[in-house]
Write a protein that holds these residues in place. Structure first.
Motif, short mmCIF file in Angstrom:
data_model
loop_
_atom_site.label_atom_id
_atom_site.label_comp_id
_atom_site.label_asym_id
_atom_site.label_seq_id
_atom_site.Cartn_x
_atom_site.Cartn_y
_atom_site.Cartn_z
N LEU A 168 7.11 14.50 -10.87
CA LEU A 168 5.87 15.02 -11.36
C LEU A 168 4.96 13.72 -11.93
O LEU A 168 3.97 13.92 -12.83
N LEU A 169 5.40 12.60 -11.75
CA LEU A 169 4.71 11.40 -11.92
C LEU A 169 3.21 11.53 -11.09
O LEU A 169 3.03 11.51 -10.10
N VAL A 170 2.15 11.64 -11.98
CA VAL A 170 0.63 11.62 -11.79
C VAL A 170 0.29 10.12 -11.24
O VAL A 170 0.11 9.43 -12.18
N ILE A 171 0.24 10.00 -9.97
CA ILE A 171 -0.43 8.61 -9.63
C ILE A 171 -1.74 8.65 -9.29
O ILE A 171 -2.20 9.30 -8.40
N LYS A 256 -1.22 0.82 -18.02
CA LYS A 256 -2.25 1.52 -18.89
C LYS A 256 -2.99 2.59 -18.10
O LYS A 256 -3.10 3.83 -18.48
N GLN A 257 -3.40 2.38 -16.82
CA GLN A 257 -3.82 3.46 -15.90
C GLN A 257 -3.12 4.66 -15.78
O GLN A 257 -3.39 5.71 -15.90
N LEU A 258 -1.54 4.38 -15.66
CA LEU A 258 -0.82 5.39 -15.37
C LEU A 258 -0.69 6.44 -16.83
O LEU A 258 -0.45 7.68 -16.73
N GLU A 259 -0.54 5.52 -17.82
CA GLU A 259 -0.47 6.23 -19.12
C GLU A 259 -1.71 7.14 -19.59
O GLU A 259 -1.53 8.29 -19.83
N GLU A 260 -2.75 6.55 -19.17
CA GLU A 260 -3.88 7.51 -19.23
C GLU A 260 -4.12 8.66 -18.42
O GLU A 260 -4.99 9.64 -18.57
N SER A 261 -2.99 8.60 -17.40
CA SER A 261 -3.18 9.89 -16.62
C SER A 261 -2.07 10.73 -16.89
O SER A 261 -1.81 11.92 -16.50
N GLY A 262 -1.65 10.74 -18.24
CA GLY A 262 -0.64 11.51 -18.83
C GLY A 262 0.77 11.43 -18.49
O GLY A 262 1.43 12.41 -18.55
N ASN A 263 1.15 10.08 -18.07
CA ASN A 263 2.40 10.20 -17.37
C ASN A 263 3.33 9.54 -18.52
O ASN A 263 2.97 8.87 -19.42
N THR A 272 8.43 3.43 -12.34
CA THR A 272 7.37 4.42 -12.56
C THR A 272 5.99 3.71 -12.64
O THR A 272 4.81 4.32 -12.58
N VAL A 273 5.89 2.29 -12.69
CA VAL A 273 4.55 1.75 -12.58
C VAL A 273 4.56 0.86 -11.47
O VAL A 273 3.60 0.94 -10.47
N VAL A 274 5.44 -0.06 -11.10
CA VAL A 274 5.28 -1.15 -10.19
C VAL A 274 5.18 -0.54 -8.69
O VAL A 274 4.71 -0.91 -7.80
N ILE A 275 6.33 0.06 -8.55
CA ILE A 275 6.57 0.53 -7.00
C ILE A 275 5.53 1.50 -6.52
O ILE A 275 5.00 1.60 -5.42
N PRO A 276 5.38 2.68 -7.32
CA PRO A 276 4.19 3.37 -7.23
C PRO A 276 2.84 2.99 -6.94
O PRO A 276 2.01 3.20 -6.02
N MET A 277 2.48 1.87 -7.66
CA MET A 277 1.35 1.22 -7.43
C MET A 277 1.22 0.15 -6.24
O MET A 277 0.20 -0.08 -5.80
N LEU A 278 2.35 -0.28 -6.05
CA LEU A 278 2.50 -1.25 -4.86
C LEU A 278 2.18 -0.36 -3.31
O LEU A 278 1.65 -0.74 -2.80
#
Length: 533
Positions: A168-171, A256-263, A272-278
């Motif tokens: 359910l992680l919103v990327i 911060k971008q992911l947190e602002e998307s409600g994650n 939850t941050v590094v690999i999805p954004m990579l």
């Protein structure tokens, strides 16, 4: 509970326990234990869904072998014994091979397994009366194995080390950077981004390894590159470094971008941050918006293995179609001897052959019509140091040397590959190229040893230098290097390229390097800024 109830329960258990003792449930334990053991020793790099996958694989093995054994023997205890023997052979083979490296014992081990199978068949046929004892003995061993897993896994559960993937992680889809100029596809340059993993910086090579890399630096100068002699990684870890360079942002901004998307990001930001954004990064989305084709040459390293945004993913090993954890588990089984139809291929051989495959594909990519973006993660000079200076695979006995001399030999091989590919690109491309030759991090310290190469709580200035100085060289087709400087770090690579060649307004960030004091700091972005020099 009344006394009568207790008595009745005692009678029931007294009747059930002998029955349970006669059942060969050890066969199920011995078949599933390898999956749970592998999960336990890789607990910080795996998650529950991966455990479920390899457990299902093991369970299928159990069902097939047990049913076939029962149909052949018509005795549940002996079928269980046969299943356990098969499980021991099947799941321990790869572990034994690895334990004896660099000694080549494949042939000896197969002979040994043959002897074990023959001996087991003799027991099955001639000594049927001993199987109640064998069953009880194996069941006791099974209980011991279960207890050992509980001791290993439960403490990690309590401190939250076991990761569960969250589908359910919103990327947020990276927004392409807007350009102020209009270019046709014919005017756009091809872009090659080659990552040579753990390639040391020039100062490290000279001052710590006593090696002068002048041949490569002269090559860069002769071919018109700008050599960034004092470049450092932003973060000394592959996934962290590449997520930064390919998103043109420091990691706290991506978080911060992911947190602002409600994650809800939990306590492991690498997952939850590094690999999805990579894997879904801004550089690729921006180039795709210009009509670029994207060719991705991955490695066995899970985060860079493949890209869902690529026009084409190139991989050597079919097991790479699985995730790294699952593929690694397969390699611990007897299947490791037959993967790719290459008999007796070990993982060290696979390491070098996968890179040779990547370079064999590059000549074709150079001739493809552009514009194109080629990303290649090359595990050279990354250990194990399996190649000599001429890129010949070393004898097995020499492949496990962890010395400066072994590192330099493989680095020289990498230099050959760099020079060959650069000359091929410059001579064969049908459009002007931009070429970035860069490493993600410095080597695993060979001089200033560290207890853990990713945590710096016991490090010194030399180990920080060794881990953070990197190779960095950039080629621009017009040779306009007015905006480049020797200390430029990867976070600014594409900010500069997009500004200079695509008309984007991307000011450069301060060039900073961050380390981690502990594993918790590493996973939760509690960074410590350091002065690399």
């Amino acid at each position: 509970m009344t006394l009568k109830d207790c008595y009745n329960e005692h009678i029931v258990m007294k009747k059930i326990l002998p029955v349970l003792g006669k059942l060969p449930w050890h066969a199920l334990v011995f078949t599933l234990y390898p999956a749970f053991f592998y999960f336990a020793i890789n607990i910080d790099e795996s998650d529950i869904t991966q455990l479920m996958l390899i457990s299902l694989f093991s369970l299928v093995i159990f069902v097939i072998v047990f049913i076939m054994g029962w149909l052949f023997i018509r005795d549940i205890q002996r079928a269980g014994f046969l299943t356990t023997i098969f499980a021991i052979i099947f799941f321990s083979h790869g572990h034994i091979i690895e334990a004896f490296q660099p000694i080549p014992i494949q042939t000896i081990l197969f002979v040994f397994w043959g002897v074990v199978l023959v001996g087991s068949l003799i027991l099955l046929v001639k000594y049927k009366q001993i199987f109640p004892v064998i069953t009880r003995t194996f069941n006791v061993i099974g209980i011991t194995l279960i207890f050992s897993l509980v001791v290993t896994v439960v403490p990690n559960l309590s401190r939250g080390s076991i990761k569960v993937r969250t589908p359910l992680l919103v990327i947020p889809t990276p927004t392409p950077v807007q350009s102020n100029i209009q270019k046709s596809k014919d005017e756009l340059p091809d872009i090659y981004y080659f990552i040579f993993d753990r390639y040391a910086g020039d100062k490290t090579l000279k001052e710590m390894y006593s090696y002068d890399n002048q041949k490569l630096t002269d090559f860069f100068k002769d071919r018109g590159f700008y050599f960034l002699s004092d470049s450092h990684t932003n973060y000394p870890r592959t996934s962290y470094s590449l997520a930064t360079s390919l998103n043109m942002e420091y990691l706290p901004t991506l978080k911060k971008q992911l947190e602002e998307s409600g994650n809800e990001l939990g306590n492991n930001f690498e997952n939850t941050v590094v690999i999805p954004m990579l894997t879904d990064n801004r550089v690729v989305h921006t180039l795709r918006s210009f009509g670029y084709e994207y060719y991705h040459l991955g490695s066995w390293y899970e985060p860079t293995k493949a890209s869902s945004n690529a026009s084409d993913n190139l991989m050597f090993d079919p097991v790479q179609q699985l995730d790294g954890f699952t593929g690694g588990f397969i390699y611990t089984t007897i299947l490791s001897s037959f993967i790719n139809n290459i008999a007796l291929l070990d993982r060290v051989d696979l390491h070098i052959r996968s890179q040779q495959y990547a370079f064999s594909e590059l000549p074709e990519l150079v001739t493809k019509k552009g514009p194109k973006f080629v990303f290649a993660h090359i595990l050279v000079p990354h250990e194990p140091y399996v190649s000599d200076a001429n890129c010949n695979v070393k004898p097995l006995i020499e492949r496990y040397e962890n010395t400066v001399s072994a590192y330099i030999e493989q680095l020289k091989c990498g230099n050959q590959q760099i020079m060959s590919e650069v000359d091929r690109i410059l001579s064969q491309t049908d459009r002007e190229p931009i070429i970035i030759i860069q490493s993600d991090e410095g080597p695993n310290p060979l001089v200033s040893k560290m207890k853990n190469m990713y945590t710096f709580d016991q490090s010194n200035t030399d180990s920080i230098h060794e881990r953070t100085r990197i190779l960095n060289a950039i080629y621009f087709p017009d040779q306009d290097y007015a905006q480049l400087y020797s200390t430029l770090t990867p976070v600014n690579t594409f900010r500069l390229i997009f500004s200079q060649y695509f008309g984007m307004n991307l000011p450069l960030y301060p060039d900073e390097t961050y380390i981690f004091q502990s594993e918790a700091d590493f996973l939760q972005f509690n960074f410590v800024k350091v002065d690399p020099e």
